[in-house]
Design a protein around this motif. Structure first.
Motif, PDB file in Angstrom:
ATOM      1  N   LEU A  93      -6.202  47.781 114.025  1.00 42.83           N
ATOM      2  CA  LEU A  93      -7.131  47.084 114.722  1.00 42.83           C
ATOM      3  C   LEU A  93      -8.363  46.803 114.056  1.00 42.83           C
ATOM      4  O   LEU A  93      -8.967  45.712 114.447  1.00 42.83           O
ATOM      5  CB  LEU A  93      -7.395  48.059 116.126  1.00 42.83           C
ATOM      6  N   ASP A  94      -8.835  47.492 113.236  1.00 47.73           N
ATOM      7  CA  ASP A  94     -10.063  47.370 112.396  1.00 47.73           C
ATOM      8  C   ASP A  94      -9.598  47.676 110.822  1.00 47.73           C
ATOM      9  O   ASP A  94      -9.591  48.909 110.443  1.00 47.73           O
ATOM     10  CB  ASP A  94     -11.049  48.504 112.861  1.00 47.73           C
ATOM     11  N   PRO A  95      -9.673  46.505 110.438  1.00 51.04           N
ATOM     12  CA  PRO A  95      -9.219  46.630 108.717  1.00 51.04           C
ATOM     13  C   PRO A  95     -10.339  47.392 107.866  1.00 51.04           C
ATOM     14  O   PRO A  95      -9.945  47.816 106.790  1.00 51.04           O
ATOM     15  CB  PRO A  95      -9.181  45.059 108.379  1.00 51.04           C
ATOM     16  N   TYR A  96     -11.340  47.815 108.276  1.00 54.64           N
ATOM     17  CA  TYR A  96     -12.484  48.236 107.651  1.00 54.64           C
ATOM     18  C   TYR A  96     -12.417  49.806 107.728  1.00 54.64           C
ATOM     19  O   TYR A  96     -12.936  50.512 107.066  1.00 54.64           O
ATOM     20  CB  TYR A  96     -13.958  47.727 108.034  1.00 54.64           C
ATOM     21  N   ARG A  97     -11.595  50.192 108.730  1.00 53.62           N
ATOM     22  CA  ARG A  97     -11.416  51.519 109.076  1.00 53.62           C
ATOM     23  C   ARG A  97     -10.207  52.208 108.507  1.00 53.62           C
ATOM     24  O   ARG A  97      -9.331  51.505 108.588  1.00 53.62           O
ATOM     25  CB  ARG A  97     -11.386  51.868 110.623  1.00 53.62           C
ATOM     26  N   LEU A  98     -10.504  52.976 107.410  1.00 51.91           N
ATOM     27  CA  LEU A  98      -9.217  53.507 106.669  1.00 51.91           C
ATOM     28  C   LEU A  98      -8.399  54.779 107.331  1.00 51.91           C
ATOM     29  O   LEU A  98      -9.109  55.346 107.991  1.00 51.91           O
ATOM     30  CB  LEU A  98      -9.695  53.877 105.232  1.00 51.91           C
ATOM     31  N   PRO A  99      -7.075  54.809 107.155  1.00 50.56           N
ATOM     32  CA  PRO A  99      -6.387  55.900 107.466  1.00 50.56           C
ATOM     33  C   PRO A  99      -6.673  57.182 106.731  1.00 50.56           C
ATOM     34  O   PRO A  99      -7.281  57.290 105.781  1.00 50.56           O
ATOM     35  CB  PRO A  99      -5.144  55.575 107.130  1.00 50.56           C
ATOM     36  N   LEU A 100      -6.541  58.271 107.439  1.00 54.81           N
ATOM     37  CA  LEU A 100      -6.696  59.406 106.990  1.00 54.81           C
ATOM     38  C   LEU A 100      -5.883  59.996 105.757  1.00 54.81           C
ATOM     39  O   LEU A 100      -4.574  60.021 105.707  1.00 54.81           O
ATOM     40  CB  LEU A 100      -6.321  60.670 108.086  1.00 54.81           C
ATOM     41  N   PRO A 101      -6.342  60.349 104.607  1.00 54.53           N
ATOM     42  CA  PRO A 101      -5.714  60.377 103.317  1.00 54.53           C
ATOM     43  C   PRO A 101      -5.010  61.870 103.375  1.00 54.53           C
ATOM     44  O   PRO A 101      -5.423  62.832 104.182  1.00 54.53           O
ATOM     45  CB  PRO A 101      -6.738  60.586 102.274  1.00 54.53           C
ATOM     46  N   THR A 102      -3.904  62.194 102.769  1.00 52.30           N
ATOM     47  CA  THR A 102      -3.088  63.307 102.597  1.00 52.30           C
ATOM     48  C   THR A 102      -3.693  63.945 101.284  1.00 52.30           C
ATOM     49  O   THR A 102      -4.395  63.315 100.427  1.00 52.30           O
ATOM     50  CB  THR A 102      -1.766  63.007 102.468  1.00 52.30           C
ATOM     51  N   PRO A 103      -3.343  65.229 100.880  1.00 53.67           N
ATOM     52  CA  PRO A 103      -3.821  65.966  99.791  1.00 53.67           C
ATOM     53  C   PRO A 103      -3.271  65.206  98.450  1.00 53.67           C
ATOM     54  O   PRO A 103      -3.923  65.219  97.470  1.00 53.67           O
ATOM     55  CB  PRO A 103      -3.035  67.320  99.806  1.00 53.67           C
ATOM     56  N   THR A 104      -2.441  64.382  98.467  1.00 55.26           N
ATOM     57  CA  THR A 104      -1.598  63.966  97.304  1.00 55.26           C
ATOM     58  C   THR A 104      -2.106  62.436  97.101  1.00 55.26           C
ATOM     59  O   THR A 104      -1.594  61.546  96.466  1.00 55.26           O
ATOM     60  CB  THR A 104      -0.349  64.008  97.363  1.00 55.26           C
ATOM     61  N   THR A 105      -2.872  61.741  98.153  1.00 55.01           N
ATOM     62  CA  THR A 105      -3.364  60.443  98.082  1.00 55.01           C
ATOM     63  C   THR A 105      -4.113  60.130  97.083  1.00 55.01           C
ATOM     64  O   THR A 105      -5.054  61.090  96.674  1.00 55.01           O
ATOM     65  CB  THR A 105      -4.008  60.073  99.555  1.00 55.01           C
ATOM     66  N   PRO A 106      -3.829  59.208  96.051  1.00 57.56           N
ATOM     67  CA  PRO A 106      -4.754  58.782  95.081  1.00 57.56           C
ATOM     68  C   PRO A 106      -6.108  58.773  95.365  1.00 57.56           C
ATOM     69  O   PRO A 106      -6.620  58.225  96.235  1.00 57.56           O
ATOM     70  CB  PRO A 106      -3.870  57.510  94.442  1.00 57.56           C
ATOM     71  N   VAL A 107      -7.171  58.980  94.504  1.00 53.53           N
ATOM     72  CA  VAL A 107      -8.615  58.964  94.848  1.00 53.53           C
ATOM     73  C   VAL A 107      -8.693  57.590  94.602  1.00 53.53           C
ATOM     74  O   VAL A 107      -9.635  56.974  95.516  1.00 53.53           O
ATOM     75  CB  VAL A 107      -9.217  59.642  93.920  1.00 53.53           C
ATOM     76  N   ILE A 108      -8.296  56.806  93.678  1.00 54.19           N
ATOM     77  CA  ILE A 108      -8.882  55.280  93.089  1.00 54.19           C
ATOM     78  C   ILE A 108      -7.636  54.366  93.663  1.00 54.19           C
ATOM     79  O   ILE A 108      -6.460  54.676  93.382  1.00 54.19           O
ATOM     80  CB  ILE A 108      -8.956  54.938  91.747  1.00 54.19           C
ATOM     81  N   PRO A 109      -7.937  53.464  94.470  1.00 54.28           N
ATOM     82  CA  PRO A 109      -6.772  52.611  94.976  1.00 54.28           C
ATOM     83  C   PRO A 109      -6.377  51.714  93.903  1.00 54.28           C
ATOM     84  O   PRO A 109      -6.988  51.480  92.857  1.00 54.28           O
ATOM     85  CB  PRO A 109      -7.193  51.650  96.139  1.00 54.28           C
ATOM     86  N   GLY A 110      -4.900  51.602  93.990  1.00 53.62           N
ATOM     87  CA  GLY A 110      -4.299  50.869  92.922  1.00 53.62           C
ATOM     88  C   GLY A 110      -4.826  49.457  92.508  1.00 53.62           C
ATOM     89  O   GLY A 110      -4.945  49.149  91.306  1.00 53.62           O
ATOM     90  N   HIS A 111      -5.375  48.827  93.496  1.00 55.14           N
ATOM     91  CA  HIS A 111      -6.090  47.446  92.931  1.00 55.14           C
ATOM     92  C   HIS A 111      -7.347  47.584  92.335  1.00 55.14           C
ATOM     93  O   HIS A 111      -7.937  46.604  91.681  1.00 55.14           O
ATOM     94  CB  HIS A 111      -6.203  46.534  94.277  1.00 55.14           C
ATOM     95  N   LEU A 112      -7.915  48.739  92.326  1.00 52.14           N
ATOM     96  CA  LEU A 112      -9.365  48.990  91.633  1.00 52.14           C
ATOM     97  C   LEU A 112      -8.982  49.733  90.291  1.00 52.14           C
ATOM     98  O   LEU A 112     -10.014  49.866  89.192  1.00 52.14           O
ATOM     99  CB  LEU A 112     -10.064  49.854  92.383  1.00 52.14           C
ATOM    100  N   VAL A 113      -7.647  50.248  89.928  1.00 53.37           N
ATOM    101  CA  VAL A 113      -7.540  51.017  88.925  1.00 53.37           C
ATOM    102  C   VAL A 113      -7.399  50.215  87.520  1.00 53.37           C
ATOM    103  O   VAL A 113      -6.708  49.182  87.510  1.00 53.37           O
ATOM    104  CB  VAL A 113      -6.291  52.112  88.955  1.00 53.37           C
ATOM    105  N   ILE A 114      -8.176  50.657  86.577  1.00 52.25           N
ATOM    106  CA  ILE A 114      -8.110  50.067  85.353  1.00 52.25           C
ATOM    107  C   ILE A 114      -6.877  50.535  84.530  1.00 52.25           C
ATOM    108  O   ILE A 114      -6.632  51.562  84.593  1.00 52.25           O
ATOM    109  CB  ILE A 114      -9.276  50.355  84.320  1.00 52.25           C
TER     110      ILE A 114
END
Length: 709
Positions: A7-28
């Motif tokens: 419903l709101d693309p700017y509100r993110l889902p709740l991460p889990t303990p194994t969720t990457p800190v940096i999203p893939g599209h921002l990773v060098i």
């Protein structure tokens, strides 16, 4: 079921303990292996940046107040993975960006940690209980405890970002909106100061910068070939030492080398720790490479002949069999380069190249550290056979923004390359011999010879500050060895020689010392023309040009103020522009309290009537007026060419102090004439007479403030 994120693309889902800190599209990509997981005790920000000189910092959650760790962790992850709404940014104009780079992310979270520590002192242990009153109180606390207006403004912005991203998290705490975001920040900020940023950095003193540059250029031009050849020989000896085997021939070679030294009680090849503390040791690696003996053979020989005790009594050098071609005052700078000093010399060589590049280009430190081998190719002749200037193509980082106005941490290639004068080109060529093809010129793996470390990237600015201080110590030792006391690098009165000061120093010396010690060190003449005007001819006046403008105006303000004080004290002035100078000096208070930035500098420079430039080498003032200037042979129109002052120019002004110093200079010439051969002595005496005639003319034609009015 439709989720809140859908419903709101700017509100993110709740991460889990194994969720990457940096999203893939921002990773060098080549830093992807450093990406942390949400539940880790520390989060690396290295995957966010490709800037070679960036420190691979991390967020350590143990530094956050325990009661707030879960709340701040979620908001931090939301800030890294999400971005602020366009409507939110539009309401605030240019005050905020939708996403931060790695360094600003670390700083922002650090400010949040400090905030939570303060909240606990107020009995608040959750952001849920942080209302507008608590934020107001913290804002006043910041105002009263920090003198820096920009610093406090940055902290307030970080707390506003905390509130904004809390609203976008999957589990908002409901922290109140900061009052400064709604009502303005003026009530929470310390009083404004006149300068900030680069302009607040003190330039290096001429007495420090001049000798430092002399030794840096000497290292590149005169010593580099010797040092690089010695380093190659050291690598050959070390490689041989690693592969030597125990054979009768190697035993015989070792005995033939060491037994005569022991029999004659001669010095034995030795080495000490870098800090020259601890025991003297036998230079086994050097001896292995020299004789072909293995370490086992040397250990046996040393035990049988009590060599370790002998080397303590008679430590000796480890000379390399390489040619020494460098000269100081016509004499070799070394008899032989020693095996044990090559690592330090290579370190100093890299430091010297950094000093030359930083000072003689005006690049920011991160721009220098981002340069790669091949960045400055030799120019090809044009259709008429003319060869142009060397140009340096590199990246810029500080001012690079994406289409959303966010900082691009990896930077982008400069649209307009830097102009490189000869010492800069020489430094780049030396660095290209030290690093792999297409590698970073300051790749840490090529330069960290004393303490190698893993990882990628360049040397860091903190490490370079230490290297520069060590280089100055080494230069002073060399100056003492070669009886060059006038080339000693004295301590700078404003502190350590940090990397950020080179850029400001360049602007200072262009504006104030066109013929000073630094210019004489390299004989570069029209520095403003070559490096500023030509180098930025096709772009707006920014970067080093802005610093030069600001420094020029600051120098003019000092000159006008000093002239005002001298006239008020009854001193006189002479010259074609004397009366104009008196009128301008009467307006000196107009400069007082003026905030000098790029905009005000350009405005003041455009007003000829206010511009009085000091030329201490020519012993005169220049009350600059474009149409009367005789110095313009290089196309520069905004300021005078003080290194080309022409006698008879209608802009010249001299003071009583100038006349006194002119007579002092004449006396010096007369004293020199006594101790020189007659033809040279006669010329010195003629020049002394001319100087006294100038001083006498000043005395006859001088006018005072009262006479002018």
């Amino acid at each position: 079921m439709t989720t809140a994120a859908e419903l709101d693309p700017y509100r993110l889902p709740l991460p889990t303990p194994t969720t990457p800190v940096i999203p893939g599209h921002l990773v060098i990509e080549h830093h992807a292996h450093l990406n942390s997981q949400y539940g880790d005790p520390a989060w690396s920000t290295a995957p966010l940046t490709d800037k070679p000189s960036a420190v691979k910092a991390a967020i350590h959650w143990s530094n956050c107040t325990l009661e707030f760790q879960d709340e701040i962790r979620l908001i931090t992850w939301t800030m890294i993975n999400g971005q602020l709404r366009p409507t939110y940014l539009k309401e605030r104009g240019n005050r905020m960006r939708s996403r931060l780079g790695s360094t600003r992310t670390i700083d922002t979270v650090r400010h949040w940690f400090h905030f939570t520590t303060w909240l606990t002192t107020q009995g608040i242990t959750t952001l849920i209980g942080c209302d507008a009153a608590a934020l107001h109180k913290y804002g006043l606390h910041l105002r009263d405890s920090h003198p820096g207006r920009k610093y406090v403004e940055r902290i307030l912005g970080a707390l506003t970002r905390l509130w904004a991203f809390d609203q976008l998290s999957a589990r908002p705490t409901g922290i109140a909106r900061p009052p400064w975001d709604e009502l303005g920040a003026d009530d929470y900020l310390p009083a404004a100061t006149s300068t900030g940023g680069e302009n607040a950095i003190e330039p290096l003193a001429e007495q420090t910068m001049g000798p430092l540059l002399v030794w840096a250029i000497r290292m590149i031009d005169d010593f580099s070939a010797d040092i690089l050849a010695a380093w190659d020989e050291v690598q050959r000896l070390r490689n041989r030492a690693r592969t030597n085997r125990t054979t009768p021939a190697s035993r015989a070679a070792l005995a033939a080398y060491l037994e005569p030294l022991l029999a004659a009680d001669a010095p034995l090849p030795s080495w000490m720790n870098q800090d020259r503390k601890g025991p003297v040791r036998l230079a086994r690696q050097y001896i292995c490479g020299l004789t072909g003996a293995s370490k086992l053979v040397i250990a046996q020989f040393a035990q049988e002949h009590d060599v370790l005790a002998a080397v303590q009594r008679r430590p000796g050098p480890c000379p390399l069999d390489t040619t020494v071609s460098g000269r100081i005052n016509g004499k070799p700078w070394r008899g032989r380069i020693d095996f044990t000093e090559t690592t330090s010399l290579m370190r100093h060589l890299g430091t010297a190249a950094f000093v030359v590049l930083s000072y003689l280009t005006g690049m920011r430190p991160e721009e220098v550290l981002g340069l790669r081998a091949g960045c400055c190719p030799d120019p090809l002749p044009d259709g008429e056979g003319k060869v142009g200037r060397h140009l340096i193509r590199g990246h810029e980082y500080k001012t690079v923004k994406d289409e959303d106005g966010n900082h691009v941490p990896s930077g982008s290639e400069r649209e307009v390359p830097w102009v490189a004068i000869a010492p800069v080109v020489n430094a780049i060529r030396v660095l290209e011999r030290m690093v792999p093809e297409s590698g970073l010129l300051f790749d840490h793996q090529a330069h960290d010879l004393l303490t190698p470390r893993a990882g990628t990237g360049s040397l860091k600015t903190d490490a370079l500050c230490n290297r520069i201080e060590d280089f100055a110590v080494w230069a002073n030792e060399e100056a003492a060895t070669h009886s060059l006391p006038h080339e000693t690098v004295p301590p700078d009165p404003h502190g350590n020689i940090v990397t950020e000061r080179f850029r400001r120093s360049l602007a200072w010396h262009i504006a104030r010392r066109p013929n000073g010690l630094v210019a004489l060190a390299i004989q570069y003449g029209h520095l403003r023309t070559t490096m500023v005007s030509e180098g930025y001819a096709s772009r707006s006046r920014d970067g080093i040009h802005e610093l030069v403008d600001m420094e020029t105006v600051l120098a003019v303000a000092d000159t006008v103020s000093d002239l005002h004080d001298a006239l008020e004290a009854g001193e006189g002035v002479s010259g074609p522009a004397a009366r104009r100078a008196i009128r301008t000096a009467n307006q000196a208070p107009r400069f007082a309290g003026t905030v000098i930035n790029a905009i005000t500098a350009r405005r003041l420079l455009a007003n000829d009537s206010e511009m009085i430039h000091d030329n201490p080498q020519a012993l005169l003032l220049c009350h600059y007026r474009r149409e009367q200037a005789l110095c313009h042979r290089d196309g520069v129109k905004d300021t005078p060419s003080l290194d080309h002052c022409v006698p008879g120019c209608g802009n010249i002004v001299r003071t009583d102090q100038h006349a006194a110093r002119i007579r002092e200079r004449a006396d010096v010439l007369d004293k020199r004439a006594v101790h020189t051969p007659q033809p040279v002595g006669d010329r010195l005496r003629v020049n002394a007479d001319k100087l006294r005639a100038i001083a006498d003319h000043h005395d006859r034609t001088r006018i005072t403030l009262q006479e002018a009015s």
